[in-house]
Design an enzyme around this catalytic site. Structure first.
Site, PDB file in Angstrom:
ATOM      1  N   SER A 139     -55.581  -4.378 -81.375  1.00  0.00           N
ATOM      2  CA  SER A 139     -56.736  -3.942 -82.159  1.00  0.00           C
ATOM      3  C   SER A 139     -57.521  -2.857 -81.436  1.00  0.00           C
ATOM      4  O   SER A 139     -56.997  -1.797 -81.134  1.00  0.00           O
ATOM      5  CB  SER A 139     -57.614  -5.155 -82.499  1.00  0.00           C
ATOM      6  OG  SER A 139     -58.674  -4.805 -83.340  1.00  0.00           O
TER       7      SER A 139
ATOM      8  N   ASP B 236     -60.776   1.471 -86.376  1.00  0.00           N
ATOM      9  CA  ASP B 236     -60.385   0.990 -85.050  1.00  0.00           C
ATOM     10  C   ASP B 236     -58.889   1.215 -84.830  1.00  0.00           C
ATOM     11  O   ASP B 236     -58.193   1.783 -85.682  1.00  0.00           O
ATOM     12  CB  ASP B 236     -60.783  -0.474 -84.864  1.00  0.00           C
ATOM     13  CG  ASP B 236     -59.996  -1.441 -85.730  1.00  0.00           C
ATOM     14  OD1 ASP B 236     -59.333  -0.999 -86.683  1.00  0.00           O
ATOM     15  OD2 ASP B 236     -60.050  -2.660 -85.451  1.00  0.00           O
TER      16      ASP B 236
ATOM     17  N   ASP C 277     -56.056  -0.470 -84.774  1.00  0.00           N
ATOM     18  CA  ASP C 277     -55.012  -0.934 -85.689  1.00  0.00           C
ATOM     19  C   ASP C 277     -55.378  -0.718 -87.150  1.00  0.00           C
ATOM     20  O   ASP C 277     -54.660  -1.175 -88.043  1.00  0.00           O
ATOM     21  CB  ASP C 277     -54.665  -2.398 -85.427  1.00  0.00           C
ATOM     22  CG  ASP C 277     -55.836  -3.343 -85.625  1.00  0.00           C
ATOM     23  OD1 ASP C 277     -56.990  -2.910 -85.487  1.00  0.00           O
ATOM     24  OD2 ASP C 277     -55.599  -4.538 -85.905  1.00  0.00           O
TER      25      ASP C 277
ATOM     26  N   ASP D 103     -57.656  -1.785 -89.253  1.00  0.00           N
ATOM     27  CA  ASP D 103     -58.116  -2.782 -90.223  1.00  0.00           C
ATOM     28  C   ASP D 103     -59.633  -2.911 -90.299  1.00  0.00           C
ATOM     29  O   ASP D 103     -60.159  -3.710 -91.072  1.00  0.00           O
ATOM     30  CB  ASP D 103     -57.479  -4.152 -89.955  1.00  0.00           C
ATOM     31  CG  ASP D 103     -57.874  -4.738 -88.600  1.00  0.00           C
ATOM     32  OD1 ASP D 103     -58.490  -4.029 -87.790  1.00  0.00           O
ATOM     33  OD2 ASP D 103     -57.529  -5.919 -88.357  1.00  0.00           O
TER      34      ASP D 103
END
Length: 447
Positions: free
Chosen positions: A99, A238, A240, A242
């Site tokens: 993430s 961010d 990743d 999501d």
């Protein structure tokens, strides 16, 4: 096998790669994940981090060893794994990502059939124990692997959930060298948007800034771009992809709570009486907005595995996290930064007001601290000390410790992913906020 057991967090697997999370550990996780899931295909995706390719290959090898049909989605955003599992009815999915964490980290997010989250209370502990004992099912056949590109299907799905963008907008984006960059060409082709983009090269070393827009310093470049080019807004994602944060037309960053309140109002105007969730660290502006527009309010713990379960339990239409995660019933109860961003752009395309004016009433009601992180050896003892100090307030323990007073409140909780105690504070005036932030910081720095 021996491994660093603390890589198994409350709702995912995360650690330094390859020191803590190695291909050997990922291979064992793949085997245990295959044994845990019901029959069916398993989707695997990864982000652009330096170690993610090797970890994905190892996890896929473990799945194949346990006779699973694997669908390799390649490099995707985390919200795309939920979409793939939901749309194609796969038995489960695994996303290799850490993430927003710095480039030295990597991780694995696991999802079950029906996009059911797999956290420490819903299967992750079982998987951890099988990895530790290496008691995998003994099978005499191996699985297979196929590749699938779902990016266009994903973007079309997001546009459908957001109900489209009715007029042209000129916006900016900062994907932080992260995975959200892969959707931008599709947005150019499928929408009337004109997009000025920053840091679209996929690079897991994050050469420009850490891909964590929750920290305002990581949105400085986007704020500057919006002001210099007089853009309608800026979108920051961010690593990743999501989570989404928004900069208004004046170059001011909106908190996740303010964006959540704006989205909740729009959703409830179209769907009166529906249930909307918000987590324990959201600003009071969120439940206040939900109630003002006739929604049913449910407060939840922080974290995607908890919220997805509550979404299903309450048949909620939407859920908001202060950290920039937004969940949608029409997206298999899963979170998506892209859907949240597109819903906001839909609102802007239909409004005569700029975003700064839309956000102004929400900004003026409360003052919020940034999330304060303190490295503490014994987080639970720290919470007990804070509870004793603020025992005259209204206390609840839904998620860590929340203490409320007439004109301010705060939440203190151990991080589920990092070695911190996290503090969030909100007050009705700035002077109270600054004083309470100073008081809590003094207490925690003594520990």
């Amino acid at each position: 096998m021996k491994f660093h057991k603390d890589i198994f967090k409350a709702y995912d697997i995360r650690g330094l790669a390859p020191e803590e999370l190695s291909p050997q550990v990922a291979y064992a996780i793949g085997r245990a994940f295959a044994d845990f899931l019901p029959a069916g295909k398993v989707a695997v995706g990864r982000d652009m981090r330096t170690d993610s390719g090797a970890l994905a290959d190892a996890l896929i090898a473990g799945l194949i060893k346990q006779d699973r049909e694997v669908v390799d989605l390649g490099m995707i955003t985390s919200d795309m794994i939920y979409f793939a599992v939901g749309k194609f009815k796969y038995a489960g999915g695994a996303m290799i990502t850490a993430s927003h964490n710095p480039g030295a980290y990597d991780g694995i997010k696991l999802t079950g059939k029906g996009v059911v989250p797999i956290g420490i209370d819903s299967g992750l502990l079982t998987i951890e124990k099988e990895v530790e004992t290496s008691h995998f099912k003994k099978l005499h056949t191996k699985g297979t692997i196929t590749q699938q590109n779902i990016t266009q299907d994903w973007v079309r799905h997001c546009l459908a959930v957001a109900n489209g963008i009715s007029s042209p907008l000129h916006i900016g984006t900062d994907t932080g060298n992260g995975m959200a960059a892969i959707v931008l060409p599709y947005l150019h082709n499928l929408t009337p948007l004109k997009i000025d983009s920053l840091f679209v090269e996929l690079d897991g070393t994050f050469p420009n800034h850490i891909a964590n827009p929750l920290e305002a310093k990581n949105t400085i470049d986007l704020c500057k771009l919006v002001k210099e080019k007089n853009l309608a807004c800026g979108l920051a994602f961010d690593g990743d992809g999501d989570r989404a944060f928004v900069v208004d037309n004046k170059g001011n960053l909106l908190s996740g709570s303010i964006l959540g309140a704006i989205l909740a109002r729009d959703i409830l105007e179209q769907n009166p009486g529906e249930t909307v969730l918000y987590n324990a660290i959201c600003s009071d502006i969120v439940p206040g907005t939900i109630e003002s527009f006739g929604g049913q309010v449910v407060r939840t713990k922080v974290g995607h595995s908890f919220i997805k379960a509550e979404m299903k339990k309450h048949n909620a239409i939407f859920a908001c996290e202060h950290s920039g995660h937004f969940y949608f019933r029409d997206n298999f109860n899963a979170d998506s930064g892209l859907i949240a961003a597109l819903k906001l752009l839909k609102i802007l395309s239909q409004s005569e007001k700029p975003l700064s004016e839309i956000a102004a009433p929400y900004r003026s009601m409360f003052y919020n601290s940034p999330e304060l992180n303190f490295t503490i050896q014994n987080p639970q003892e720290a919470l007990k000390v804070i509870e004793r100090r603020y025992g005259d307030g209204e206390i609840d323990f839904l998620d860590g410790l929340t203490v409320r007073y007439r004109d301010w409140w705060f939440n203190a909780r151990p991080s589920n992913t990092e070695p911190f105690v996290r503090i969030n504070i909100e007050a009705k005036n700035e002077s109270t906020l600054m004083q309470k932030q100073k008081d809590l910081t003094k207490i925690l720095k003594k520990m």
